[in-house]
Write a protein that holds these residues in place. Sequence first.
Motif, PDB file in Angstrom:
ATOM      1  N   GLY A  50       0.818  -1.207   0.000  1.00  0.00           N
ATOM      2  CA  GLY A  50       0.000   0.000   0.000  1.00  0.00           C
ATOM      3  C   GLY A  50       0.846   1.247   0.000  1.00  0.00           C
ATOM      4  N   CYS A  51       0.168   2.384   0.088  1.00  0.00           N
ATOM      5  CA  CYS A  51       0.873   3.668   0.125  1.00  0.00           C
ATOM      6  C   CYS A  51       1.125   4.111   1.563  1.00  0.00           C
ATOM      7  CB  CYS A  51       0.064   4.716  -0.635  1.00  0.00           C
ATOM      8  SG  CYS A  51      -0.062   4.381  -2.408  1.00  0.00           S
ATOM      9  N   PHE A  52       0.052   4.185   2.360  1.00  0.00           N
ATOM     10  CA  PHE A  52       0.213   4.571   3.758  1.00  0.00           C
ATOM     11  C   PHE A  52       0.517   3.351   4.641  1.00  0.00           C
ATOM     12  CE2 PHE A  52      -2.626   7.858   1.982  1.00  0.00           C
ATOM     13  CZ  PHE A  52      -1.839   8.980   2.219  1.00  0.00           C
ATOM     14  N   ILE A  53      -0.263   2.292   4.490  1.00  0.00           N
ATOM     15  CA  ILE A  53      -0.106   1.082   5.293  1.00  0.00           C
ATOM     16  C   ILE A  53      -0.111  -0.125   4.359  1.00  0.00           C
ATOM     17  CG2 ILE A  53      -1.056  -0.329   7.160  1.00  0.00           C
ATOM     18  CD1 ILE A  53      -0.232   2.375   8.131  1.00  0.00           C
ATOM     19  N   GLY A  54       0.873  -1.016   4.534  1.00  0.00           N
ATOM     20  CA  GLY A  54       0.868  -2.236   3.715  1.00  0.00           C
ATOM     21  C   GLY A  54      -0.101  -3.271   4.246  1.00  0.00           C
ATOM     22  N   TYR A  55      -0.109  -3.421   5.568  1.00  0.00           N
ATOM     23  CA  TYR A  55      -0.997  -4.430   6.173  1.00  0.00           C
ATOM     24  C   TYR A  55      -1.256  -4.014   7.621  1.00  0.00           C
ATOM     25  CZ  TYR A  55      -2.724  -8.962   7.802  1.00  0.00           C
ATOM     26  OH  TYR A  55      -3.490  -9.980   8.324  1.00  0.00           O
ATOM     27  N   ILE A  56      -2.527  -4.143   8.058  1.00  0.00           N
ATOM     28  CA  ILE A  56      -2.854  -3.884   9.447  1.00  0.00           C
ATOM     29  C   ILE A  56      -3.389  -5.161  10.064  1.00  0.00           C
ATOM     30  CG2 ILE A  56      -5.107  -2.913   8.784  1.00  0.00           C
ATOM     31  CD1 ILE A  56      -4.895  -1.196  11.379  1.00  0.00           C
ATOM     32  N   ASN A  57      -2.718  -5.621  11.109  1.00  0.00           N
ATOM     33  CA  ASN A  57      -3.162  -6.819  11.799  1.00  0.00           C
ATOM     34  C   ASN A  57      -4.461  -6.513  12.552  1.00  0.00           C
ATOM     35  OD1 ASN A  57      -2.937  -9.505  12.491  1.00  0.00           O
ATOM     36  ND2 ASN A  57      -1.667  -9.123  14.287  1.00  0.00           N
ATOM     37  N   ASN A  58      -5.310  -7.504  12.709  1.00  0.00           N
ATOM     38  CA  ASN A  58      -6.625  -7.214  13.283  1.00  0.00           C
ATOM     39  C   ASN A  58      -6.592  -6.984  14.794  1.00  0.00           C
ATOM     40  OD1 ASN A  58      -6.223  -9.775  14.217  1.00  0.00           O
ATOM     41  ND2 ASN A  58      -7.977 -10.699  13.179  1.00  0.00           N
ATOM     42  N   SER A  59      -5.480  -7.306  15.447  1.00  0.00           N
ATOM     43  CA  SER A  59      -5.437  -7.115  16.899  1.00  0.00           C
ATOM     44  C   SER A  59      -3.996  -6.949  17.365  1.00  0.00           C
ATOM     45  CB  SER A  59      -6.084  -8.299  17.624  1.00  0.00           C
ATOM     46  OG  SER A  59      -5.369  -9.496  17.355  1.00  0.00           O
ATOM     47  N   ILE A  60      -3.861  -6.486  18.587  1.00  0.00           N
ATOM     48  CA  ILE A  60      -2.564  -6.312  19.223  1.00  0.00           C
ATOM     49  C   ILE A  60      -2.622  -6.977  20.588  1.00  0.00           C
ATOM     50  CG2 ILE A  60      -3.259  -4.059  20.167  1.00  0.00           C
ATOM     51  CD1 ILE A  60      -0.363  -3.185  20.030  1.00  0.00           C
ATOM     52  N   LYS A  61      -1.502  -7.542  21.001  1.00  0.00           N
ATOM     53  CA  LYS A  61      -1.441  -8.218  22.292  1.00  0.00           C
ATOM     54  C   LYS A  61      -0.776  -7.305  23.311  1.00  0.00           C
ATOM     55  CE  LYS A  61       0.203 -12.435  24.549  1.00  0.00           C
ATOM     56  NZ  LYS A  61       1.004 -13.680  24.398  1.00  0.00           N
ATOM     57  N   ASN A  62      -1.491  -7.027  24.389  1.00  0.00           N
ATOM     58  CA  ASN A  62      -0.966  -6.250  25.502  1.00  0.00           C
ATOM     59  C   ASN A  62      -0.942  -7.141  26.742  1.00  0.00           C
ATOM     60  OD1 ASN A  62      -0.699  -3.682  24.174  1.00  0.00           O
ATOM     61  ND2 ASN A  62      -2.930  -3.516  24.216  1.00  0.00           N
ATOM     62  N   GLY A  63       0.219  -7.726  26.999  1.00  0.00           N
ATOM     63  CA  GLY A  63       0.264  -8.688  28.101  1.00  0.00           C
ATOM     64  C   GLY A  63      -0.612  -9.876  27.788  1.00  0.00           C
ATOM     65  N   ASP A  64      -1.594 -10.125  28.648  1.00  0.00           N
ATOM     66  CA  ASP A  64      -2.539 -11.220  28.412  1.00  0.00           C
ATOM     67  C   ASP A  64      -3.805 -10.742  27.725  1.00  0.00           C
ATOM     68  OD1 ASP A  64      -0.824 -13.019  29.631  1.00  0.00           O
ATOM     69  OD2 ASP A  64      -1.649 -12.609  31.635  1.00  0.00           O
ATOM     70  N   GLU A  65      -3.846  -9.469  27.377  1.00  0.00           N
ATOM     71  CA  GLU A  65      -5.055  -8.915  26.771  1.00  0.00           C
ATOM     72  C   GLU A  65      -4.889  -8.768  25.261  1.00  0.00           C
ATOM     73  OE1 GLU A  65      -6.162  -5.299  28.631  1.00  0.00           O
ATOM     74  OE2 GLU A  65      -6.367  -6.171  30.638  1.00  0.00           O
ATOM     75  N   LYS A  66      -6.017  -8.839  24.606  1.00  0.00           N
ATOM     76  CA  LYS A  66      -6.077  -8.670  23.155  1.00  0.00           C
ATOM     77  C   LYS A  66      -6.931  -7.447  22.855  1.00  0.00           C
ATOM     78  CE  LYS A  66      -7.949 -10.956  19.025  1.00  0.00           C
ATOM     79  NZ  LYS A  66      -8.594 -12.196  18.505  1.00  0.00           N
ATOM     80  N   THR A  67      -6.378  -6.555  22.054  1.00  0.00           N
ATOM     81  CA  THR A  67      -7.100  -5.334  21.691  1.00  0.00           C
ATOM     82  C   THR A  67      -7.226  -5.281  20.181  1.00  0.00           C
ATOM     83  OG1 THR A  67      -6.186  -4.183  23.620  1.00  0.00           O
ATOM     84  CG2 THR A  67      -7.144  -2.828  21.874  1.00  0.00           C
ATOM     85  N   MET A  68      -8.411  -4.972  19.718  1.00  0.00           N
ATOM     86  CA  MET A  68      -8.639  -4.888  18.288  1.00  0.00           C
ATOM     87  C   MET A  68      -7.918  -3.680  17.695  1.00  0.00           C
ATOM     88  SD  MET A  68     -10.305  -7.584  17.818  1.00  0.00           S
ATOM     89  CE  MET A  68     -10.598  -7.363  16.053  1.00  0.00           C
ATOM     90  N   SER A  69      -7.406  -3.844  16.518  1.00  0.00           N
ATOM     91  CA  SER A  69      -6.689  -2.766  15.835  1.00  0.00           C
ATOM     92  C   SER A  69      -7.674  -1.792  15.193  1.00  0.00           C
ATOM     93  CB  SER A  69      -5.760  -3.332  14.765  1.00  0.00           C
ATOM     94  OG  SER A  69      -4.745  -4.119  15.348  1.00  0.00           O
ATOM     95  N   THR A  70      -7.241  -0.541  15.100  1.00  0.00           N
ATOM     96  CA  THR A  70      -8.068   0.516  14.507  1.00  0.00           C
ATOM     97  C   THR A  70      -7.179   1.399  13.643  1.00  0.00           C
ATOM     98  OG1 THR A  70      -9.488   0.552  16.469  1.00  0.00           O
ATOM     99  CG2 THR A  70      -9.632   2.430  14.968  1.00  0.00           C
TER     100      THR A  70
END
Length: 324
Positions: free
Chosen positions: A290-310
């Motif tokens: 892509g131009c700005f972003i090639g790929y955005i993963n659907n979530s991020i791991k914070n310790g034992d927590e999962k947060t959806m990507s935005t």
Amino acid sequence: MKLWLKNKLHVVLILAMCLVAAFAFAACGETTGGGTNVGETPAPTPTPDPEPTPEPTPAVVTISVVPTYAELVVGETVRIVPTVENSTETVTYKVEPAAVATVAADGTVTAVSAGAATVTATVAGKSATAALTVVNGFNVDETNKAITIYNADGLNMLNARVNGETATDYSGYAIKIKRDIDMGNTAWAPLDGYKLAGAKFDGENHTIKGLTITETRNDVNTWGTTSNVSGFISSTSVLTMKDITFEDIEMDTTAKYSALVVGYLEGIGTFTNVNIKNGSIKSASSSGTGCFIGYINNSIKNGDEKTMSTLIITNCTLDNVTVE
């Protein structure tokens, strides 16, 4: 006897009348208040001495300079230009402290080391000053977690710091681009964005120009997965970028995930007034380009927590960008 007395009285009366007339005549010939007697020539009025011609007031010498303030990166120069009135003497210059800057006879100041200095221009005993701030191309304020970048050397220093063998972690730092930067179409190694996680890039409406990106990186995301990526920033988690233009930026890569700005993103990405002008991408990847972003993963791991990507993109533009 009577006749003699009578005649004598007549004489006395005549004499008395003559005396009265004489006194009256004398009185008529006087003036009061120091006036001139009748028949006398008035005394000439004395001519006053002329007032002395006053000495001309000396013209006031003034001097001013431009600029009165300058911010220089080490190695840069600026000329302090004086304006002088009512003097033909030569203007002289000095700068203090000399460890920060030097000044030539024509007022050209050269920045030597970071700090503050004052340049004084003097003529005929009158002076004017200019204040200087000298900075490095790359400046770090660890207390406030802030980085300022002024030139290509400064941007390359950021690259060396985060990509080096003993990499420095600038996660959460505010990174400001203080001037337009021309990289001269030199090869650019993608920034290790995980050393910049949560960073806030503020271009302050400046342009980064002349990047050529061919290198790739193998980055490990927050889930422990390794991906081959490329971009101005290879991969990162949580990024804010605003008010910056990338111009004349070229990419030729075999990376799995690639983009001119960020190859791989997880977490929250916020892009406001980020612009790409005159760019080209050649990629062999079918997974994420892509131009700005090639790929955005659907979530991020914070310790034992999962947060959806935005991903939030606002007022971002592409101008003359090609993808192959």
